[in-house]
Design a protein around this motif. Structure first.
Motif, PDB file in Angstrom:
ATOM      1  N   ASP A  66       0.831  -1.191   0.000  1.00 45.31           N
ATOM      2  CA  ASP A  66       0.000   0.000   0.000  1.00 45.31           C
ATOM      3  C   ASP A  66       0.877   1.257   0.000  1.00 45.31           C
ATOM      4  N   ILE A  67       0.418   2.294  -0.664  1.00 45.73           N
ATOM      5  CA  ILE A  67       1.139   3.562  -0.682  1.00 45.73           C
ATOM      6  C   ILE A  67       0.836   4.335   0.594  1.00 45.73           C
ATOM      7  N   GLN A  68       1.893   4.747   1.287  1.00 42.15           N
ATOM      8  CA  GLN A  68       1.730   5.519   2.523  1.00 42.15           C
ATOM      9  C   GLN A  68       1.844   7.008   2.203  1.00 42.15           C
ATOM     10  N   MET A  69       0.963   7.782   2.796  1.00 37.96           N
ATOM     11  CA  MET A  69       0.991   9.233   2.647  1.00 37.96           C
ATOM     12  C   MET A  69       1.289   9.847   4.012  1.00 37.96           C
ATOM     13  N   THR A  70       2.461  10.426   4.150  1.00 35.12           N
ATOM     14  CA  THR A  70       2.885  11.010   5.415  1.00 35.12           C
ATOM     15  C   THR A  70       2.661  12.510   5.359  1.00 35.12           C
ATOM     16  N   GLN A  71       1.733  12.971   6.163  1.00 33.99           N
ATOM     17  CA  GLN A  71       1.307  14.370   6.126  1.00 33.99           C
ATOM     18  C   GLN A  71       1.897  15.122   7.312  1.00 33.99           C
ATOM     19  N   SER A  72       2.327  16.361   7.060  1.00 30.86           N
ATOM     20  CA  SER A  72       2.870  17.184   8.142  1.00 30.86           C
ATOM     21  C   SER A  72       2.574  18.655   7.905  1.00 30.86           C
ATOM     22  N   PRO A  73       2.472  19.458   8.985  1.00 33.05           N
ATOM     23  CA  PRO A  73       2.479  18.993  10.374  1.00 33.05           C
ATOM     24  C   PRO A  73       1.128  18.379  10.736  1.00 33.05           C
ATOM     25  N   ALA A  74       1.048  17.768  11.909  1.00 33.17           N
ATOM     26  CA  ALA A  74      -0.232  17.216  12.366  1.00 33.17           C
ATOM     27  C   ALA A  74      -1.182  18.330  12.779  1.00 33.17           C
ATOM     28  N   SER A  75      -0.610  19.422  13.255  1.00 37.79           N
ATOM     29  CA  SER A  75      -1.423  20.578  13.615  1.00 37.79           C
ATOM     30  C   SER A  75      -0.602  21.839  13.461  1.00 37.79           C
ATOM     31  N   LEU A  76      -1.288  22.938  13.220  1.00 35.42           N
ATOM     32  CA  LEU A  76      -0.607  24.219  13.197  1.00 35.42           C
ATOM     33  C   LEU A  76      -1.586  25.329  13.482  1.00 35.42           C
ATOM     34  N   SER A  77      -1.034  26.381  14.022  1.00 37.50           N
ATOM     35  CA  SER A  77      -1.790  27.574  14.372  1.00 37.50           C
ATOM     36  C   SER A  77      -1.187  28.753  13.614  1.00 37.50           C
ATOM     37  N   ALA A  78      -2.032  29.518  12.938  1.00 34.87           N
ATOM     38  CA  ALA A  78      -1.538  30.619  12.123  1.00 34.87           C
ATOM     39  C   ALA A  78      -2.458  31.823  12.259  1.00 34.87           C
ATOM     40  N   SER A  79      -1.931  32.978  11.930  1.00 35.17           N
ATOM     41  CA  SER A  79      -2.685  34.232  12.043  1.00 35.17           C
ATOM     42  C   SER A  79      -3.370  34.570  10.723  1.00 35.17           C
ATOM     43  N   LEU A  80      -4.389  35.412  10.802  1.00 32.27           N
ATOM     44  CA  LEU A  80      -5.055  35.878   9.589  1.00 32.27           C
ATOM     45  C   LEU A  80      -4.045  36.498   8.630  1.00 32.27           C
ATOM     46  N   GLU A  81      -4.230  36.250   7.356  1.00 30.05           N
ATOM     47  CA  GLU A  81      -3.372  36.788   6.281  1.00 30.05           C
ATOM     48  C   GLU A  81      -2.008  36.086   6.185  1.00 30.05           C
ATOM     49  N   GLU A  82      -1.740  35.173   7.099  1.00 28.50           N
ATOM     50  CA  GLU A  82      -0.450  34.470   7.064  1.00 28.50           C
ATOM     51  C   GLU A  82      -0.452  33.434   5.934  1.00 28.50           C
TER      52      GLU A  82
END
Lengths: 116, 107
Positions: B1-17
């Motif tokens: 099976d093809i593995q898809m490794t996604q990052s980051p698991a979480s992030l916090s960003a500001s408006l317009e960023e």
């Protein structure tokens, strides 16, 4: 407007069966492959099964092979998922989706809870 | 099976960023990659397909790119309606597999 509306979910005991339906409208149903995708509570998305536009080919993830059956009735524009020998780990929201092969339209989902 | 490794698991960003989420495929999948946004209690919405093509009705601040087997989703100017969970999906070979998801929040 493309619409996919699932039905048939609910609470079922382990080992029992349940059949989900997905009524499609707004597009030519028999031109598209269709799929079921599930999402366990607070978890990510998992593809479950796919059926070709004419029903001649079906594909399943390993964990449901031999237990789940995907089918379709093109005259009724309806997709089905027959789920047998249900396990607690099958507890999830099940979405039907149009497959192009990416899933471009999704239903609202139906919850299946497998518990005694 | 093809593995898809996604990052980051979480992030916090500001408006317009500017926000970037990546998915690494375990093998070559060409351009058979899609991105989805999911909001609480809702079904996923297709954002990008074919690695770089914008789905109908999706704002142009969303874009996708590819470098080898690494795929990126970029939000050029984060808006108040953009928080949610983002998933990648490979459509190259069955079983179709999703990345683990990235939870995006507003700072």
């Amino acid at each position: 407007e493309v619409q996919l509306v699932e039905s048939g979910g609910g609470l079922v005991q382990p080992g029992r069966s349940m059949k989900l339906s997905c009524a499609a409208s707004g597009f030519t149903f028999n031109n598209y492959d269709m799929a079921w995708v599930c999402q366990a509570p607070k978890k990510g998305l998992e593809w479950v099964a796919t059926i070709s536009y004419d029903g001649s080919s079906t594909y399943y993830r390993d964990s449901v092979k031999g237990r789940f059956t995907i089918s379709r009735d093109n005259a009724k524009s309806t997709l089905y998922l027959q789920m047998d020998s249900l396990r607690s780990e099958d507890t999830a929201t099940y979405y039907c989706a149009r497959e192009i092969p990416f899933f471009d339209y999704w239903g609202q989902g139906v919850m299946v809870t497998v518990s005694s | 099976d093809i593995q898809m490794t996604q990052s980051p698991a979480s992030l916090s960003a500001s408006l317009e960023e500017i926000v970037t989420i990546t998915c690494q495929a375990s093998q070559d999948i060409g351009n058979w990659l899609a991105w989805y946004q999911q909001k609480p209690g809702k079904s996923p919405q297709l954002l990008i397909y074919g690695a770089t093509s914008l789905a109908d009705g999706v704002p142009s601040r969303f874009s996708g790119s590819r470098s080898g087997t690494q795929y990126s989703l970029k939000i050029s100017r984060l808006q108040v309606e953009d928080p949610g969970i983002y998933y990648c999906l490979q459509g190259y070979s069955a079983p179709w597999t999703f990345g683990g998801g990235t939870k995006l929040e507003l700072k």
